[in-house]
Design a protein around this motif. Structure first.
Motif, PDB file in Angstrom:
ATOM      1  N   THR A   1       0.821  -1.207   0.000  1.00 24.16           N
ATOM      2  CA  THR A   1       0.000   0.000   0.000  1.00 24.16           C
ATOM      3  C   THR A   1       0.853   1.254   0.000  1.00 24.16           C
ATOM      4  O   THR A   1       0.371   2.326  -0.364  1.00 24.16           O
ATOM      5  N   GLY A   2       2.134   1.124   0.431  1.00 32.38           N
ATOM      6  CA  GLY A   2       2.884   2.335   0.691  1.00 32.38           C
ATOM      7  C   GLY A   2       2.164   3.102   1.794  1.00 32.38           C
ATOM      8  O   GLY A   2       1.278   2.584   2.469  1.00 32.38           O
ATOM      9  N   MET A   3       2.540   4.365   1.986  1.00 31.78           N
ATOM     10  CA  MET A   3       1.871   5.178   3.005  1.00 31.78           C
ATOM     11  C   MET A   3       0.752   5.978   2.353  1.00 31.78           C
ATOM     12  O   MET A   3       0.659   7.194   2.466  1.00 31.78           O
ATOM     13  N   MET A   4      -0.118   5.266   1.630  1.00 37.84           N
ATOM     14  CA  MET A   4      -1.186   5.912   0.875  1.00 37.84           C
ATOM     15  C   MET A   4      -2.551   5.704   1.510  1.00 37.84           C
ATOM     16  O   MET A   4      -3.570   5.985   0.908  1.00 37.84           O
ATOM     17  N   THR A   5      -2.581   5.188   2.720  1.00 31.95           N
ATOM     18  CA  THR A   5      -3.841   4.967   3.431  1.00 31.95           C
ATOM     19  C   THR A   5      -3.781   5.732   4.755  1.00 31.95           C
ATOM     20  O   THR A   5      -2.697   6.130   5.201  1.00 31.95           O
ATOM     21  N   PRO A   6      -4.906   5.955   5.425  1.00 27.02           N
ATOM     22  CA  PRO A   6      -4.878   6.636   6.727  1.00 27.02           C
ATOM     23  C   PRO A   6      -3.941   5.913   7.694  1.00 27.02           C
ATOM     24  O   PRO A   6      -3.972   4.676   7.806  1.00 27.02           O
ATOM     25  N   LEU A   7      -3.103   6.668   8.399  1.00 24.40           N
ATOM     26  CA  LEU A   7      -2.105   6.050   9.269  1.00 24.40           C
ATOM     27  C   LEU A   7      -2.739   5.233  10.382  1.00 24.40           C
ATOM     28  O   LEU A   7      -2.139   4.278  10.877  1.00 24.40           O
ATOM     29  N   SER A   8      -3.957   5.584  10.762  1.00 26.89           N
ATOM     30  CA  SER A   8      -4.610   4.862  11.857  1.00 26.89           C
ATOM     31  C   SER A   8      -4.863   3.403  11.515  1.00 26.89           C
ATOM     32  O   SER A   8      -5.026   2.569  12.420  1.00 26.89           O
ATOM     33  N   ILE A   9      -4.873   3.077  10.221  1.00 28.22           N
ATOM     34  CA  ILE A   9      -5.119   1.685   9.843  1.00 28.22           C
ATOM     35  C   ILE A   9      -3.964   0.783  10.282  1.00 28.22           C
ATOM     36  O   ILE A   9      -4.129  -0.424  10.455  1.00 28.22           O
ATOM     37  N   TYR A  10      -2.770   1.379  10.497  1.00 28.03           N
ATOM     38  CA  TYR A  10      -1.595   0.601  10.899  1.00 28.03           C
ATOM     39  C   TYR A  10      -1.425   0.556  12.417  1.00 28.03           C
ATOM     40  O   TYR A  10      -0.387   0.108  12.904  1.00 28.03           O
ATOM     41  N   THR A  11      -2.410   0.996  13.170  1.00 29.13           N
ATOM     42  CA  THR A  11      -2.289   1.052  14.627  1.00 29.13           C
ATOM     43  C   THR A  11      -2.021  -0.338  15.207  1.00 29.13           C
ATOM     44  O   THR A  11      -2.756  -1.284  14.917  1.00 29.13           O
ATOM     45  N   PRO A  12      -0.969  -0.479  16.018  1.00 31.21           N
ATOM     46  CA  PRO A  12      -0.707  -1.782  16.628  1.00 31.21           C
ATOM     47  C   PRO A  12      -1.692  -2.095  17.740  1.00 31.21           C
ATOM     48  O   PRO A  12      -2.204  -1.191  18.416  1.00 31.21           O
ATOM     49  N   SER A  13      -1.956  -3.367  17.917  1.00 31.90           N
ATOM     50  CA  SER A  13      -2.788  -3.808  19.044  1.00 31.90           C
ATOM     51  C   SER A  13      -1.928  -4.128  20.257  1.00 31.90           C
ATOM     52  O   SER A  13      -2.410  -4.132  21.386  1.00 31.90           O
ATOM     53  N   SER A  14      -0.655  -4.412  20.025  1.00 29.53           N
ATOM     54  CA  SER A  14       0.273  -4.677  21.136  1.00 29.53           C
ATOM     55  C   SER A  14       1.693  -4.390  20.679  1.00 29.53           C
ATOM     56  O   SER A  14       2.016  -4.507  19.494  1.00 29.53           O
ATOM     57  N   ILE A  15       2.527  -3.987  21.639  1.00 39.05           N
ATOM     58  CA  ILE A  15       3.969  -3.828  21.408  1.00 39.05           C
ATOM     59  C   ILE A  15       4.673  -4.436  22.609  1.00 39.05           C
ATOM     60  O   ILE A  15       4.433  -4.014  23.753  1.00 39.05           O
ATOM     61  N   GLU A  16       5.525  -5.408  22.364  1.00 41.25           N
ATOM     62  CA  GLU A  16       6.285  -6.046  23.432  1.00 41.25           C
ATOM     63  C   GLU A  16       7.772  -5.939  23.134  1.00 41.25           C
ATOM     64  O   GLU A  16       8.179  -5.890  21.972  1.00 41.25           O
ATOM     65  N   ARG A  17       8.570  -5.922  24.184  1.00 38.80           N
ATOM     66  CA  ARG A  17      10.014  -5.942  24.022  1.00 38.80           C
ATOM     67  C   ARG A  17      10.512  -7.309  24.454  1.00 38.80           C
ATOM     68  O   ARG A  17      10.312  -7.711  25.591  1.00 38.80           O
ATOM     69  N   GLN A  18      11.130  -8.024  23.524  1.00 38.51           N
ATOM     70  CA  GLN A  18      11.610  -9.371  23.793  1.00 38.51           C
ATOM     71  C   GLN A  18      13.093  -9.450  23.475  1.00 38.51           C
ATOM     72  O   GLN A  18      13.500  -9.416  22.313  1.00 38.51           O
ATOM     73  N   GLU A  19      13.917  -9.504  24.512  1.00 33.82           N
ATOM     74  CA  GLU A  19      15.371  -9.616  24.360  1.00 33.82           C
ATOM     75  C   GLU A  19      15.924  -8.525  23.446  1.00 33.82           C
ATOM     76  O   GLU A  19      16.733  -8.787  22.553  1.00 33.82           O
ATOM     77  N   GLY A  20      15.488  -7.302  23.669  1.00 33.82           N
ATOM     78  CA  GLY A  20      16.013  -6.176  22.920  1.00 33.82           C
ATOM     79  C   GLY A  20      15.354  -5.925  21.589  1.00 33.82           C
ATOM     80  O   GLY A  20      15.697  -4.959  20.894  1.00 33.82           O
ATOM     81  N   VAL A  21      14.403  -6.784  21.188  1.00 27.84           N
ATOM     82  CA  VAL A  21      13.685  -6.634  19.923  1.00 27.84           C
ATOM     83  C   VAL A  21      12.233  -6.292  20.224  1.00 27.84           C
ATOM     84  O   VAL A  21      11.605  -6.915  21.085  1.00 27.84           O
ATOM     85  N   PHE A  22      11.684  -5.293  19.521  1.00 28.18           N
ATOM     86  CA  PHE A  22      10.285  -4.918  19.688  1.00 28.18           C
ATOM     87  C   PHE A  22       9.416  -5.763  18.752  1.00 28.18           C
ATOM     88  O   PHE A  22       9.742  -5.917  17.572  1.00 28.18           O
ATOM     89  N   VAL A  23       8.340  -6.287  19.279  1.00 31.43           N
ATOM     90  CA  VAL A  23       7.410  -7.121  18.510  1.00 31.43           C
ATOM     91  C   VAL A  23       6.052  -6.431  18.502  1.00 31.43           C
ATOM     92  O   VAL A  23       5.463  -6.198  19.566  1.00 31.43           O
ATOM     93  N   LEU A  24       5.573  -6.083  17.302  1.00 33.21           N
ATOM     94  CA  LEU A  24       4.293  -5.394  17.163  1.00 33.21           C
ATOM     95  C   LEU A  24       3.295  -6.302  16.470  1.00 33.21           C
ATOM     96  O   LEU A  24       3.625  -6.961  15.477  1.00 33.21           O
ATOM     97  N   ARG A  25       2.077  -6.318  16.995  1.00 31.04           N
ATOM     98  CA  ARG A  25       0.949  -6.952  16.319  1.00 31.04           C
ATOM     99  C   ARG A  25      -0.104  -5.882  16.065  1.00 31.04           C
ATOM    100  O   ARG A  25      -0.085  -4.823  16.711  1.00 31.04           O
ATOM    101  N   TYR A  26      -1.023  -6.161  15.135  1.00 35.09           N
ATOM    102  CA  TYR A  26      -1.859  -5.095  14.601  1.00 35.09           C
ATOM    103  C   TYR A  26      -3.342  -5.363  14.778  1.00 35.09           C
ATOM    104  O   TYR A  26      -3.811  -6.499  14.669  1.00 35.09           O
ATOM    105  N   ARG A  27      -4.069  -4.272  15.022  1.00 39.06           N
ATOM    106  CA  ARG A  27      -5.511  -4.332  15.195  1.00 39.06           C
ATOM    107  C   ARG A  27      -6.205  -4.756  13.904  1.00 39.06           C
ATOM    108  O   ARG A  27      -7.138  -5.556  13.918  1.00 39.06           O
TER     109      ARG A  27
END
Length: 243
Positions: free
Chosen positions: A182-208
């Motif tokens: 899609t590129g950044m051609m859609t409303p940014l709110s559509i990419y809102t994460p449902s969760s962000i966790e930090r696991q051993e120095g790496v961030f893990v994001l899941r999406y709504r």
């Protein structure tokens, strides 16, 4: 990478390969870049490069295509990278156009920053997306101002400084958007994460809105690296050295 056995286009292997190539641009002289371009770029790519008018655009095109050729060459041993042409799709996403046997199943994602050019080669039936960046202060302010209340809450829980919080969201959005083409051609709110966790120095994001994907983000002193991949695919974060 590992995934449950299902009926797919993949070979009957337990592991799926993806190949990441990163070029530190600070150590790449113009002469060396010219040599690498001649040794790696397809004739169509060289013609397209010559048609670009602006030097900054030529630089990003050349280094991005070079990173892609290094990733594809490492992904397919024995391949002459000059036999592969990477064109642009209708959404400006990179697509492999001219191929050697067996390369047509490969997908490619390309990213640039001030310090790096990077590319990720993967099986196109297993979509992935890559972003590498270190936003400037001027770029960070709009990101912070556009955060949804949900994003702000998730970032506050991580206790990140504002620059780090904005960079995390920036890189995650870009890598997801590239995966979705899609590129950044859609409303940014559509990419809102449902969760962000930090696991051993790496961030893990899941999406709504895209529960089928997750994004891994590695922070770095000179750039943050984000990779979006199918949510059920297992990836060992230590297989991506980044600092």
């Amino acid at each position: 990478m590992q995934r449950d056995r299902i009926d797919t286009a993949f070979a009957e292997d337990e592991l799926l390969r993806a190949t990441l190539a990163v070029i530190p641009l600070d150590h790449l002289s113009e002469d060396r870049l010219g040599e690498l371009m001649a040794a790696n770029l397809h004739a169509d790519e060289l013609s397209r490069l010559q048609a670009l008018e602006h030097s900054k655009r030529r630089q990003s095109f050349a280094t991005g295509r070079l990173a892609a050729k290094l990733a594809i060459g490492a992904h397919h041993k024995g391949l002459d990278p000059r036999d592969v042409s990477i064109a642009s799709g209708v959404f400006e996403q990179p697509v492999i156009a001219a191929t050697s046997p067996g390369v047509g199943e490969t997908g490619i994602s390309i990213s640039h920053s001030a310090r790096y050019a990077a590319a990720l080669a993967f099986h196109r039936a297993h979509p992935m997306g890559l972003d590498i960046d270190q936003p400037t202060r001027a770029e960070i302010e709009p990101v912070l101002s556009e955060l949804t209340p949900e994003e702000r809450r998730l970032l506050d829980d991580l206790e990140l400084e504002e620059a780090a919080a904005a960079t995390l969201i920036w890189v995650a959005r870009e890598s997801l958007a590239k995966t979705l083409t899609t590129g950044m051609m859609t409303p940014l709110s559509i990419y809102t994460p449902s969760s962000i966790e930090r696991q051993e120095g790496v961030f893990v994001l899941r999406y709504r809105n895209f529960a089928q994907y997750r994004t891994l983000v590695w922070p770095g002193a000179q750039g943050w690296l984000g990779v979006t991949l199918p949510g059920r695919t297992q990836l060992d974060p230590s297989s991506v050295p980044w600092s």
